[in-house]
Write a protein that holds these residues in place. Structure first.
Motif, mmCIF file in Angstrom:
data_model
loop_
_atom_site.group_PDB
_atom_site.id
_atom_site.type_symbol
_atom_site.label_atom_id
_atom_site.label_comp_id
_atom_site.label_asym_id
_atom_site.label_seq_id
_atom_site.Cartn_x
_atom_site.Cartn_y
_atom_site.Cartn_z
ATOM 1 N N GLU A 132 0.824 -1.212 0.000
ATOM 2 C CA GLU A 132 0.000 0.000 0.000
ATOM 3 C C GLU A 132 0.852 1.254 0.000
ATOM 4 O O GLU A 132 0.501 2.245 -0.651
ATOM 5 C CB GLU A 132 -0.952 -0.023 1.192
ATOM 6 C CG GLU A 132 -2.050 -1.059 1.039
ATOM 7 C CD GLU A 132 -2.938 -1.180 2.271
ATOM 8 O OE1 GLU A 132 -2.663 -0.539 3.295
ATOM 9 O OE2 GLU A 132 -3.916 -1.951 2.190
ATOM 10 N N ALA A 133 1.970 1.254 0.700
ATOM 11 C CA ALA A 133 2.857 2.419 0.743
ATOM 12 C C ALA A 133 3.502 2.661 -0.625
ATOM 13 O O ALA A 133 3.815 3.799 -0.976
ATOM 14 C CB ALA A 133 3.941 2.224 1.809
ATOM 15 N N ALA A 134 3.701 1.600 -1.395
ATOM 16 C CA ALA A 134 4.329 1.713 -2.704
ATOM 17 C C ALA A 134 3.341 2.189 -3.780
ATOM 18 O O ALA A 134 3.755 2.569 -4.867
ATOM 19 C CB ALA A 134 4.932 0.371 -3.119
ATOM 20 N N SER A 135 2.065 2.153 -3.479
ATOM 21 C CA SER A 135 1.040 2.535 -4.470
ATOM 22 C C SER A 135 0.972 4.027 -4.641
ATOM 23 O O SER A 135 1.126 4.808 -3.787
ATOM 24 C CB SER A 135 -0.327 2.024 -4.054
ATOM 25 O OG SER A 135 -0.320 0.629 -3.991
#
Length: 62
Positions: free
Chosen positions: A59-62
Motif C-alpha cells: 500500500e505504501a508503494a502505491s
C-alpha cells in the motif's frame, strides 16, 4: 497412522502460513478456509500468495 491435517492461515498483513489443524490459531492469524496435507497447503499458498510483500508495504508503494 493418520496424516496430519493443516490449515492455510493468513495474518492482517496478508502473509500466509500453515498451521496444524488440531491446534488453536496463534493471535493475529486467521483461517482462510483451505485445509489439507502439508503439501496441499503449501501448493495452495504458492497459487494464492503472488506478492510476498506485506500489505502495508504494498500500500505504501502505491
Amino acid at each position: 497412522m493418520a496424516e496430519t491435517r493443516f490449515l492455510v492461515v493468513r495474518n492482517d498483513e496478508e502473509q500466509y502460513s500453515i498451521w496444524s489443524a488440531d491446534r488453536e490459531l496463534p493471535a493475529g492469524w486467521h483461517d482462510t478456509g483451505f485445509a489439507g496435507t502439508r503439501e496441499e497447503c503449501l501448493a495452495h499458498i504458492d497459487t494464492v500468495w503472488t506478492d510476498m510483500r506485506p500489505r502495508s508495504v504494498r500500500e505504501a508503494a502505491s
